[in-house]
Design a protein around this motif. Structure first.
Motif, mmCIF file in Angstrom:
data_model
loop_
_atom_site.group_PDB
_atom_site.id
_atom_site.type_symbol
_atom_site.label_atom_id
_atom_site.label_comp_id
_atom_site.label_asym_id
_atom_site.label_seq_id
_atom_site.Cartn_x
_atom_site.Cartn_y
_atom_site.Cartn_z
ATOM 1 N N GLY A 237 54.470 4.877 45.205
ATOM 2 C CA GLY A 237 53.272 5.096 46.000
ATOM 3 C C GLY A 237 52.049 5.137 45.111
ATOM 4 O O GLY A 237 52.136 4.990 43.891
ATOM 5 N N VAL A 238 50.920 5.343 45.732
ATOM 6 C CA VAL A 238 49.652 5.395 45.018
ATOM 7 C C VAL A 238 49.519 6.763 44.341
ATOM 8 O O VAL A 238 49.633 7.797 44.995
ATOM 9 N N GLU A 239 49.280 6.733 43.040
ATOM 10 C CA GLU A 239 48.986 7.952 42.298
ATOM 11 C C GLU A 239 47.493 8.239 42.479
ATOM 12 O O GLU A 239 46.652 7.366 42.244
ATOM 13 N N ARG A 240 47.163 9.444 42.921
ATOM 14 C CA ARG A 240 45.759 9.821 43.122
ATOM 15 C C ARG A 240 45.017 9.628 41.796
ATOM 16 O O ARG A 240 45.341 10.258 40.792
ATOM 17 N N SER A 241 44.049 8.716 41.794
ATOM 18 C CA SER A 241 43.349 8.327 40.567
ATOM 19 C C SER A 241 41.903 7.984 40.898
ATOM 20 O O SER A 241 41.608 7.514 42.001
ATOM 21 N N THR A 242 41.023 8.191 39.925
ATOM 22 C CA THR A 242 39.600 7.879 40.106
ATOM 23 C C THR A 242 39.111 7.134 38.874
ATOM 24 O O THR A 242 39.492 7.465 37.745
ATOM 25 N N PHE A 243 38.233 6.160 39.117
ATOM 26 C CA PHE A 243 37.686 5.337 38.047
ATOM 27 C C PHE A 243 36.170 5.313 38.165
ATOM 28 O O PHE A 243 35.630 5.148 39.268
ATOM 29 N N LEU A 244 35.491 5.460 37.029
ATOM 30 C CA LEU A 244 34.027 5.397 36.985
ATOM 31 C C LEU A 244 33.633 4.117 36.259
ATOM 32 O O LEU A 244 34.012 3.903 35.100
ATOM 33 N N ILE A 245 32.910 3.274 36.980
ATOM 34 C CA ILE A 245 32.527 1.947 36.500
ATOM 35 C C ILE A 245 31.018 1.921 36.354
ATOM 36 O O ILE A 245 30.294 2.396 37.246
ATOM 37 N N ASP A 246 30.527 1.390 35.239
ATOM 38 C CA ASP A 246 29.082 1.399 35.016
ATOM 39 C C ASP A 246 28.389 0.268 35.776
ATOM 40 O O ASP A 246 29.044 -0.561 36.432
ATOM 41 N N ALA A 247 27.069 0.245 35.673
ATOM 42 C CA ALA A 247 26.258 -0.709 36.440
ATOM 43 C C ALA A 247 26.504 -2.157 36.034
ATOM 44 O O ALA A 247 26.165 -3.081 36.775
ATOM 45 N N ALA A 248 27.116 -2.381 34.874
ATOM 46 C CA ALA A 248 27.439 -3.734 34.422
ATOM 47 C C ALA A 248 28.856 -4.144 34.828
ATOM 48 O O ALA A 248 29.305 -5.239 34.518
ATOM 49 N N GLY A 249 29.569 -3.243 35.529
ATOM 50 C CA GLY A 249 30.928 -3.571 35.979
ATOM 51 C C GLY A 249 31.999 -3.291 34.947
ATOM 52 O O GLY A 249 33.087 -3.856 35.013
ATOM 53 N N VAL A 250 31.715 -2.383 34.011
ATOM 54 C CA VAL A 250 32.666 -2.043 32.953
ATOM 55 C C VAL A 250 33.259 -0.662 33.237
ATOM 56 O O VAL A 250 32.539 0.285 33.548
#
Length: 160
Positions: free
Chosen positions: A117-130
Motif C-alpha cells: 500500500g501507499v506509505e504516508r509520505s510528503t515531498f517538498l519541491i521547489d519552484a524550479a521543480g526540484v
C-alpha cells in the motif's frame, strides 16, 4: 525512475479533482507540497488532510501549493475533498505512476496479513521543480507544522 533529493520531478499527466488533467510542471514558479496518503476518508488520512487544509493560507503565504495523492478513484477523491472542505486538489493515481515515481508503494501488514500500500509520505519541491525534502513513514501529529517550516525556509532562501 525513482525521484531522489536534488532530482527534477517527472512531468506526469495526472487526474485531479474537478476532473482536470494536470502536469506537475504547471506548478513551476511556486513551491509544491506533494503528500501521499493510503486511503481517502480513513481516520489518519482525514486528519492529515484537515491539517493541510487548515494551514493552506500559511502555505500560500510561503508561495507553496498543496496537492494530496492516493490510489483512490477520482470519485472517491471528489467525495473526500467535498466532505472535508479541502482547499487544494487531490490526485487520483490509480495506475500508480506517481506513486512509483516517488517510491511510496511499500509492503505493509494489515490485520496480520501481508499487503502492499501507499506509505504516508510528503515531498517538498521547489519552484524550479526540484525535490528538496522528503518525509517518509509520516506520523500525522505535528507533521504539517514541520512541512510548513520547511516550505517557509525554502521560500526565503535564494534558489540553489
Amino acid at each position: 525512475m525513482t525521484v531522489s533529493i536534488g532530482d527534477t520531478i517527472p512531468n506526469l499527466d495526472l487526474t485531479a479533482t474537478g476532473g482536470r488533467s494536470v502536469k506537475l510542471s504547471e506548478y513551476q514558479g511556486k513551491h509544491l507540497v506533494l503528500y501521499f496518503y493510503p486511503k481517502a476518508s480513513t481516520p489518519g488520512c482525514t486528519q492529515e488532510g484537515q491539517n493541510f487544509r487548515d494551514a493552506a493560507e500559511a502555505f500560500a503565504a510561503a508561495n507553496t501549493v498543496i496537492l494530496g495523492a492516493s490510489r483512490d478513484s477520482l470519485k472517491a477523491q471528489e467525495t473526500f475533498k467535498a466532505k472535508q472542505g479541502f482547499n487544494f486538489d487531490l490526485l487520483s493515481d490509480q495506475d500508480e505512476a506517481l506513486c512509483r515515481a516517488f517510491d511510496v508503494i511499500k509492503p505493509k501488514k494489515m490485520f496480520g496479513k501481508d499487503t502492499v500500500g501507499v506509505e504516508r509520505s510528503t515531498f517538498l519541491i521547489d519552484a524550479a521543480g526540484v525535490l528538496r525534502q522528503e518525509w517518509r513513514g509520516v506520523k500525522v501529529k505535528g507533521h504539517v507544522e514541520e512541512v510548513l517550516a520547511a516550505a517557509r525556509s525554502l521560500a526565503t532562501s535564494p534558489p540553489a
